[in-house]
Design an enzyme around this catalytic site. Structure first.
Site, mmCIF file in Angstrom:
data_model
loop_
_atom_site.group_PDB
_atom_site.id
_atom_site.type_symbol
_atom_site.label_atom_id
_atom_site.label_comp_id
_atom_site.label_asym_id
_atom_site.label_seq_id
_atom_site.Cartn_x
_atom_site.Cartn_y
_atom_site.Cartn_z
ATOM 1 N N LYS A 1 -11.861 -3.476 9.040
ATOM 2 C CA LYS A 1 -11.895 -4.323 7.853
ATOM 3 C C LYS A 1 -13.036 -5.336 7.927
ATOM 4 O O LYS A 1 -13.506 -5.701 9.013
ATOM 5 C CB LYS A 1 -10.570 -5.065 7.663
ATOM 6 C CG LYS A 1 -10.303 -6.168 8.681
ATOM 7 C CD LYS A 1 -8.999 -6.904 8.378
ATOM 8 C CE LYS A 1 -8.737 -7.979 9.436
ATOM 9 N NZ LYS A 1 -7.477 -8.713 9.197
ATOM 10 N N CYS B 1 0.796 -1.228 0.000
ATOM 11 C CA CYS B 1 0.000 0.000 0.000
ATOM 12 C C CYS B 1 0.832 1.283 0.000
ATOM 13 O O CYS B 1 0.475 2.236 -0.725
ATOM 14 C CB CYS B 1 -0.996 -0.005 1.146
ATOM 15 S SG CYS B 1 -0.387 -0.587 2.731
#
Length: 661
Positions: A490, A358
């Site tokens: 998440k 990321c």
């Protein structure tokens, strides 16, 4: 006095005596192992206060099984110390499908486990009561004077974050559990927070499974102990069903099948948690990746590539060096230049193997000014990452040190966020379904209050958005308190495999924090600069892990579109090699992976070899087949069709492969 007993949706008010306990209410039913009083789970021997709401805890519930297993861990420790009197106690928590207990004792053999189990059976038959009592720290130290690991836990009371320690010592008080015989004598005792079943007769089905070495409190600098694993269930039938599943799981172990089918291996020379794919395994991986690329292109993703190593500054910006460093490989100090006298002319820098893709994707987004017209921007990479997992937890390709993520990062506006998450979850579930999985549920991981970046308001918004998307999917949603990464909550997709095991595969993380840390911006319609929302998504978790899951799910018998060899030609005699070679050539021209077994082996052995290799289709040809321009069609399950015209056989094989049947 009056209490309210809650059973499911039913609430029953009843008058009871002042000395009423859970055993008074539920003691005749061994399917009830504990109770909740005002929401707190306690032993059945606990007195019930006036006005309390009381709810039974069933043995078959997740919490009930944990209580049975924790009680079984105590019985294991009691039995082991009766056999090995010098053994010292560590901790013994319940875990998924069982429990373990750590001891300082000489390495144990399988014969030792059998001896310990015999002692356990005696303890279970004695129906020894688990009796809880509160002790002061001084009293606990006196009682545990010969147990050095328990003394350490007592001294550190309230600071236990490692696995297992929290079941021993609570935050507010210390408690001991005595195992009391029917004559009132104490057979054994252990420092424990509880709760436990009323007596050992409430443990109907228990078995020890294996031993391993384990570091005290998970720290390699501490003593090496012996960990005894076991399993316990609410009935003997459940135990037998579990043992049957485990036998089947052992047959399906991807490490075993990987060697048998020549798919992949784990060379000692490379190191633990690092795999190599052989040609056949490489085909499985290639097919997965090619299909994934096709689906991502259709879904509007852009493909990127990033390096395996980076300057440490990148992970300072992202926060990984603050929050994730223990799982990263140590830095490599490079680029330093020295003068002849040894003084530093140019300072060096620390480089790190990347544990995440990321931060590099953020640099791609930031490489130029972005417009709202480009959003959502979906970046996708098969990115190899490296994480320094402890050697004790490395498990083939299921938990590895080096692996390739099918990693995507999606940048969108706040207005696009919910619809993008919804379409993303649909995309994930559809792609998993293409591999034959149909049984899913979702898990929502929320903020760890001890390990997060950003503010509470932002986390609340992100968490609620994910919750709405998950609930709208119609799938069951299970909470995972504190399980989020440091930068955002998440959703994880859980799937059940062919033998009922649950695997976590896809994860979808909503992140407002990394765009802030990297100062990511896009130009809005009004000309202002706005922060994008960032969505992290790993569809399979990692390619290696998904190959392992599929190998175990299919027991190595991959569907035809994934199989390394899709068709084997088996001539009845060498005279028919050319005939079958022509048939296989027509299949090969259509992209089918074929092999001709023209060895000197007898036909039946060739069939056995192809069956052992789990090839989906075998085409057999002899004189009758040649005369009819046909083949005998043998399937992986042993069924066979004779005299199938060659064109029909080719069409059937192609249909199964193309349709991913």
């Amino acid at each position: 006095m009056s209490i309210t007993v809650i059973r499911g949706n039913e609430r029953i008010e009843q008058a009871v005596d002042t000395d009423t306990t859970g055993l008074t209410l539920f003691g005749d039913d061994h399917a009830i192992v504990a109770m909740k009083v005002a929401g707190t789970t306690v032993d059945l021997a606990t007195p019930v206060p006036d006005g309390a709401e009381v709810e039974p805890v069933l043995a078959t519930s997740d919490e009930g099984l944990s209580i049975i297993r924790h009680s079984a861990a105590h019985v294991t420790a009691q039995a082991l110390q009766s056999v090995f009197t010098q053994a010292k106690l560590g901790v013994g928590p319940p875990i998924t499908d069982g429990f373990y207990y750590d001891f300082r004792v000489d390495p144990l053999t399988p014969e030792d486990l059998k001896t310990i189990e015999k002692s356990m059976i005696r303890i279970l038959k004695e129906r020894q009561r688990f009796v809880r009592r509160v002790v002061t720290e001084e009293e606990a130290r006196i009682e545990e004077v010969n147990e050095p690991y328990k003394l350490e836990l007592i001294c550190d009371k309230g600071s236990h974050t490692e696995e297992g320690a929290s079941v021993e010592v609570g935050g507010a008080e210390l408690t001991m559990y005595d195992n009391v015989r029917r004559d009132g004598s104490v057979a054994w005792k252990d420092l424990c927070r509880g709760p436990h079943v009323p007596h050992t007769g409430y443990i109907p089905a228990v078995a020890l499974t294996k031993t391993s070495a384990a570091y005290w409190r998970g720290n390699q600098a501490n003593d090496t102990l012996q960990r005894v694993y076991g399993t316990a269930w609410a009935s003997k039938e459940d135990l037998v069903a579990y043992q049957t599943r485990m036998e089947e799981a052992a047959k399906r172990d991807h490490r075993k099948l990987g060697a048998e089918l020549d798919l992949f291996s784990f060379p000692e020379e490379i190191g633990p948690g690092l795999s190599v794919f052989h040609p056949k395994g490489g085909i499985v991986r290639m097919e997965m990746e090619q299909y994934s690329r096709k689906r991502h292109i259709e879904a509007g993703y852009s493909f990127v590539n990033t390096p395996h190593i980076t300057k440490g500054q990148l992970y300072e910006i992202s926060g990984h060096l603050d929050w994730y460093k223990e799982a990263m490989y140590p830095g490599m100090h490079l680029d330093e230049e020295l003068n002849e006298d040894g003084t530093v002319r140019k300072a060096g820098q620390d480089y790190y193997l990347k544990p995440m893709n990321c931060p590099m994707h953020n640099l791609i987004f930031r490489s130029r000014q972005r417009s709202y017209r480009e959003l959502p921007l979906r970046l996708f990479e098969f990115g190899t990452v490296y994480r320094y997992e402890k050697s004790g937890v490395v498990q083939g390709m299921l938990r590895a040190r080096g692996f390739t993520q099918d990693d995507a990062h999606i940048y969108c506006t706040r207005d696009q966020m919910k619809s993008e998450l919804t379409s993303l979850l649909t995309f994930v579930l559809d792609l998993l379904g293409d591999y034959g999985f149909t049984d899913f549920y979702l898990e929502l991981s929320t903020k760890n209050p001890e390990k997060f970046v950003g503010d509470d308001e932002t986390w609340d918004e992100a968490t609620e958005t994910l919750r709405q998307v998950a609930e709208d999917s119609g799938l069951a949603l299970v909470p995972d308190p504190g399980g989020a990464a440091f930068y955002g909550p998440k959703i994880s997709v859980q799937v059940k495999d062919a033998i009922g095991r649950t695997w976590q595969v896809s994860t979808i993380q909503l992140d407002f924090n990394l765009p802030e840390r990297f100062e990511l911006e896009y130009t809005a319609p009004d000309g202002s600069h706005q922060r994008p929302v960032m969505i992290h998504r790993a569809l399979f978790g990692s390619i290696e892990r998904w190959v392992a899951v599929l190998t175990e799910h299919y027991a190595g018998a991959f569907p035809a579109w994934l199989a390394p060899v899709q068709v084997v030609g088996i001539p009845v005699a060498s005279d028919f090699n050319d005939y079958l070679g022509d048939v296989l050539g027509r299949l090969r021209a259509q992209g089918v992976r074929v092999e001709l077994d023209d060895s000197e082996d007898r036909m039946q052995k060739k069939i056995r070899n192809a069956t052992k290799s789990k090839v989906p289709f075998m085409l057999i040809a002899g004189a009758d087949d040649v005369a009819m321009s046909a083949v005998s069609f043998r399937y992986r399950d042993g069924t066979q069709k004779n005299g199938v015209p060659v064109a029909q056989a080719i069409d059937e094989i192609l249909a199964v492969i193309v349709n991913r049947t």
